[in-house]
Scaffold this motif. Structure first.
Motif, short mmCIF file in Angstrom:
data_model
loop_
_atom_site.label_atom_id
_atom_site.label_comp_id
_atom_site.label_asym_id
_atom_site.label_seq_id
_atom_site.Cartn_x
_atom_site.Cartn_y
_atom_site.Cartn_z
N ALA A 305 0.95 -1.37 -0.09
CA ALA A 305 -0.01 -0.17 -0.12
C ALA A 305 1.08 1.41 -0.02
O ALA A 305 0.75 2.08 -0.82
CB ALA A 305 -0.93 0.09 1.31
N ILE A 306 1.86 1.07 0.91
CA ILE A 306 2.89 2.31 0.90
C ILE A 306 3.65 2.72 -0.31
O ILE A 306 3.63 3.64 -0.79
CB ILE A 306 3.85 2.17 2.11
N CYS A 307 4.04 1.16 -0.98
CA CYS A 307 4.74 1.30 -2.09
C CYS A 307 4.14 2.05 -3.37
O CYS A 307 4.73 2.84 -4.03
CB CYS A 307 5.44 0.02 -2.19
N TRP A 308 2.90 1.49 -3.52
CA TRP A 308 2.22 1.66 -4.71
C TRP A 308 1.78 3.41 -4.49
O TRP A 308 1.51 3.94 -5.48
CB TRP A 308 1.12 1.06 -5.23
N SER A 309 1.24 3.58 -3.46
CA SER A 309 0.92 5.15 -3.17
C SER A 309 1.89 5.70 -3.36
O SER A 309 1.86 7.03 -4.21
CB SER A 309 0.44 5.32 -1.78
N SER A 310 3.22 5.89 -2.77
CA SER A 310 4.39 6.43 -3.00
C SER A 310 4.71 6.48 -4.78
O SER A 310 5.10 7.71 -5.38
CB SER A 310 5.64 6.06 -2.26
N TYR A 311 4.80 5.32 -5.49
CA TYR A 311 5.13 5.13 -6.80
C TYR A 311 4.22 5.88 -7.65
O TYR A 311 4.77 6.72 -8.67
CB TYR A 311 4.92 3.81 -6.90
N GLU A 312 2.91 5.83 -7.38
CA GLU A 312 1.94 6.49 -8.18
C GLU A 312 1.93 7.88 -8.09
O GLU A 312 1.68 8.89 -8.83
CB GLU A 312 0.52 5.95 -7.88
N ALA A 313 2.16 8.46 -6.95
CA ALA A 313 2.47 9.85 -6.45
C ALA A 313 3.41 10.59 -7.27
O ALA A 313 3.52 11.52 -7.71
CB ALA A 313 2.31 10.02 -4.98
#
Length: 331
Positions: A305-313
């Motif tokens: 969740a953290i990884c994808w949120s950071s990546y998409e941001a």
């Protein structure tokens, strides 16, 4: 006559046709590719990987202790017991032993991971951004490349996690000792197992993530833009948890290979996956292959969740930057 009069009245020029109201729900479109440069994917992936692993490192430490078999000082099968053992023997700093090695490996590995994934996704999708097969295959290619970068530092990280300060004093000391006592091959002793574990992991992970993200957007497309962080986080958590459960047995084998000989842990005559698996089953039964599955889920669900949120941001930032550059706002 009445009919003609009615028709004439209906066609009176004073009446104007009312256009049909626009559809309430906007059309859902998915771009076949994000249009970023290769280096932008690498930076976004590097940021995401570092944020993810640093945030979840204590959980990873607990998982490593649970999966390491042998006569290690900390030997337990429960999350609570393992956590207590780490805190009792080394205190809070014990949960962060090896975080330097993680930092050195996670950034470059995730830069390779996401950039290879995006390039392969564009190539294999054939213009269909919703192709689950393309997402799964792209994930496999990404993990083969990134694991070649990450495996050596992951091995150092896990040995530091199990050490009590006497085995290795730090990252550099651990690298020197491994090279001197075991040779360069020790850094890649678990590479084959890691790839065999991460190939299905990433295949399930990426396919689940893309499908879950698409499904969540379709449920509430009118608020998808406003809630994109929540969409990415939820889809990532589902993907991480699903992939973690499926690949736990291979993760146990990988931990055994990377930690062999450390603080009394078993050293294997053969690094073949079948032989290591047999040893684990003989010593701890089939349940031994699922050791650490709870902290593994507790790690991968929020980590994804953290990884994808950071990546998409990070991707959104670069997309806006590129748009401003193309429009001449930024020169």
């Amino acid at each position: 006559m009445a009919t003609e009069a009615t028709t004439t009245k209906l066609h009176n020029s004073d009446f104007r046709a009312v256009p049909p109201p626009p559809d309430y729900l906007p059309e859902i479109t998915v771009a076949p590719h994000d249009g970023l440069h290769f280096w932008q994917f690498m930076i976004a992936g590097s940021i995401a990987g570092c944020v993810e692993h640093m945030a979840m490192f204590p959980v990873d430490t607990v998982k490593t202790h649970m999966q390491a078999l042998g006569s290690c000082p900390i030997k337990s099968v429960g999350v609570r017991h393992s956590l207590r053992s780490v805190l009792k023997s080394e205190g809070l700093p014990g949960l962060y032993r090896g975080i330097g090695a993680m930092g050195l490996g996670a950034g470059p590995a995730h830069a390779v991971y996401f950039s290879v994934y995006e390039v392969c996704k564009k190539y294999f999708s054939g213009g269909d951004p919703n192709s689950s097969a393309a997402h799964a295959v792209s994930g496999v290619f990404a993990t083969v490349a990134s694991d070649a970068v990450f495996t050596p530092m992951d091995m150092v990280k896990q040995r530091l996690q199990l050490g009590n300060g006497t085995a290795c004093r730090g990252v550099l000391d651990c690298v020197k000792k491994v090279l001197k006592e075991e040779g360069f091959g020790a850094f890649y002793a678990s590479y084959r197992t890691t790839v065999l574990m991460n190939a299905p992991f990433t295949a399930v992970h990426f396919a689940t993530y893309e499908a879950a993200k698409r499904g969540l957007i379709e449920i509430s497309p009118e608020s998808a833009s406003d809630e994109r962080v929540m969409v990415h986080a939820t889809a990532g958590a589902l993907a991480g948890a699903s992939a973690a459960v499926v690949t736990t047995p291979l993760d146990v084998v990988k931990t055994q290979l990377q930690c062999q000989g450390v603080c009394g842990c078993d050293r294997f005559k053969s690094t073949a996956i079948r032989d290591v698996t047999k040893t684990i089953v003989q010593k701890d039964g089939y349940k031994g292959l699922m050791r650490g599955w709870i902290p593994r889920i507790l790690f991968h669900a929020p980590a994804a969740a953290i990884c994808w949120s950071s990546y998409e941001a990070a991707k959104s930032f670069f997309q806006e930057l590129n748009a401003c550059t193309e429009s001449g706002t930024i020169t």
